[in-house]
Design a protein around this motif. Structure first.
Motif, mmCIF file in Angstrom:
data_model
loop_
_atom_site.group_PDB
_atom_site.id
_atom_site.type_symbol
_atom_site.label_atom_id
_atom_site.label_comp_id
_atom_site.label_asym_id
_atom_site.label_seq_id
_atom_site.Cartn_x
_atom_site.Cartn_y
_atom_site.Cartn_z
ATOM 1 N N GLU A 1 7.431 -3.544 -1.958
ATOM 2 C CA GLU A 1 7.348 -2.100 -2.178
ATOM 3 C C GLU A 1 6.892 -1.799 -3.607
ATOM 4 O O GLU A 1 6.066 -0.905 -3.826
ATOM 5 C CB GLU A 1 8.701 -1.451 -1.898
ATOM 6 C CG GLU A 1 8.730 0.058 -2.116
ATOM 7 C CD GLU A 1 7.739 0.823 -1.243
ATOM 8 O OE1 GLU A 1 7.386 1.964 -1.613
ATOM 9 O OE2 GLU A 1 7.322 0.287 -0.202
ATOM 10 N N ASN B 1 5.139 -3.854 -5.427
ATOM 11 C CA ASN B 1 3.757 -4.327 -5.460
ATOM 12 C C ASN B 1 2.805 -3.246 -4.954
ATOM 13 O O ASN B 1 1.763 -2.974 -5.554
ATOM 14 C CB ASN B 1 3.620 -5.589 -4.609
ATOM 15 C CG ASN B 1 2.257 -6.251 -4.744
ATOM 16 O OD1 ASN B 1 1.749 -6.454 -5.833
ATOM 17 N ND2 ASN B 1 1.663 -6.580 -3.605
ATOM 18 N N ARG B 2 3.190 -2.590 -3.853
ATOM 19 C CA ARG B 2 2.353 -1.513 -3.307
ATOM 20 C C ARG B 2 2.299 -0.331 -4.263
ATOM 21 O O ARG B 2 1.225 0.216 -4.522
ATOM 22 C CB ARG B 2 2.921 -1.055 -1.956
ATOM 23 C CG ARG B 2 2.117 0.050 -1.294
ATOM 24 C CD ARG B 2 2.923 0.776 -0.234
ATOM 25 N NE ARG B 2 4.095 1.424 -0.792
ATOM 26 C CZ ARG B 2 4.046 2.559 -1.475
ATOM 27 N NH1 ARG B 2 2.888 3.182 -1.700
ATOM 28 N NH2 ARG B 2 5.157 3.084 -1.957
ATOM 29 N N ASN C 1 0.140 -1.309 -7.342
ATOM 30 C CA ASN C 1 -1.275 -1.433 -6.997
ATOM 31 C C ASN C 1 -1.908 -0.078 -6.709
ATOM 32 O O ASN C 1 -3.054 0.180 -7.101
ATOM 33 C CB ASN C 1 -1.450 -2.352 -5.788
ATOM 34 C CG ASN C 1 -1.149 -3.799 -6.118
ATOM 35 O OD1 ASN C 1 -1.173 -4.204 -7.284
ATOM 36 N ND2 ASN C 1 -0.852 -4.601 -5.102
ATOM 37 N N ASP C 2 -1.179 0.793 -6.031
ATOM 38 C CA ASP C 2 -1.696 2.138 -5.750
ATOM 39 C C ASP C 2 -1.904 2.915 -7.044
ATOM 40 O O ASP C 2 -2.893 3.639 -7.199
ATOM 41 C CB ASP C 2 -0.730 2.906 -4.837
ATOM 42 C CG ASP C 2 -0.752 2.413 -3.405
ATOM 43 O OD1 ASP C 2 -1.634 1.602 -3.067
ATOM 44 O OD2 ASP C 2 0.135 2.823 -2.627
ATOM 45 N N THR D 1 -2.657 -7.840 -0.325
ATOM 46 C CA THR D 1 -2.489 -6.512 0.273
ATOM 47 C C THR D 1 -3.748 -5.654 0.129
ATOM 48 O O THR D 1 -3.734 -4.481 0.501
ATOM 49 C CB THR D 1 -1.310 -5.776 -0.393
ATOM 50 O OG1 THR D 1 -1.603 -5.572 -1.784
ATOM 51 C CG2 THR D 1 -0.026 -6.582 -0.255
#
Length: 275
Positions: free
Chosen positions: A166, A168-169, A172-173, A234
């Motif tokens: 979570e 990481n997302r 990255n976003d 991802t």
């Protein structure tokens, strides 16, 4: 006995401390609006004007707290995130009801289709407890010379991201958001440079948004998006872009040119992470 000017200066100094002490309220209110997708709700009504009740009706909750929402909207209006005016009573509105509209600022927070340059992911990332908690370690950093993020979470940010999908997302976003804003300006002013190369590796390219924008404008370029394995794992597919995982301190893929971007936001974030 203090003069009138000295007394005023003293009170201004006190007011300045109060202002700094509660400065976090602005970013928390902004985060709240993004989480509730208030800009998108107003946009769904054509950008406004809309009533508080209309906004509340689109919030996914059986009983939204309109009193809280009104306070948050009032603060964000003062900060020019939204605009507000009072309508005259008629058959469709209550007496002197406040109507809200989008501003140029809040349009940067839209998250729907056509909002590729939205800053909403960055707002959510920067104001998440995971990235706010290192700020509470500044005193310890001064005392020991340690790294704020590691003090807060017990590990380096890259290890934390590899262990926490979570985060990481979220990270990255947020970084893709920065890339999307920056790269379009780069593409506009560096046309001759991109036209003269056949392959380009983006070192630390995240989920590949930068290369996707470049290859969209220069389709002859073969893009290589290079980042840590848990990052590229991802990354979505992009035309003309190949994702490669690895460590830039060991080796990087071969290409005609190497692309490394350091925006103001990225430098600022890395400074906080490594403080």
């Amino acid at each position: 006995m203090e003069s009138l000017d000295e007394t005023e200066a003293t009170l201004r100094g006190q007011a300045h401390i109060w202002k700094l002490m509660y400065a976090y309220a602005d970013s928390m209110a902004l985060k709240c609006a993004v989480e509730l997708r208030v800009p998108d709700i107003i946009h769904s009504y054509g950008g406004g004007p809309v009533t508080l009740a209309q906004i509340a009706s689109r919030i996914p909750s059986p009983s939204p707290g309109t009193a809280y929402l009104a306070r948050i909207m009032r603060l964000l209006v003062r900060k020019n995130i939204f605009s507000a005016n009072h309508c005259e009573p008629d058959g469709g509105h209550e007496s002197h009801e406040t109507l809200y509209s989008l501003t140029p600022s809040s349009r940067w927070l839209l998250q729907g289709p056509g909002s590729e340059l939205s800053l909403a992911p960055l707002v959510l990332m920067e104001n998440h407890p995971w990235l706010m908690s290192p700020w509470h370690c500044f005193g310890d950093c001064v005392k020991t010379g340690g790294i704020a993020f590691e003090m807060a979470h017990g590990r380096k940010i890259w290890d934390f991201a590899s262990e926490n999908p979570e985060f990481n997302r979220l990270f990255n976003d947020g970084m893709a958001c920065v890339s999307g804003v920056v790269v379009r300006g780069i593409v506009e002013v560096y046309k001759d440079g991109f036209e003269s190369i056949g392959s380009l590796v983006d070192v630390g390219g995240g989920v590949g948004k930068t290369l996707a924008e470049i290859t969209k404008s220069f389709s002859h370029i073969q893009g290589i998006n290079f980042d840590l394995p848990h990052v590229v794992a991802t990354a979505p597919a992009h035309d003309g872009v190949t994702h490669v995982g690895g460590n830039m301190f060991e080796t990087i893929p071969h290409a005609d040119a190497v692309f490394m971007k350091v925006s103001f936001i990225a430098k600022y974030l890395m400074h906080i992470i490594n403080l």
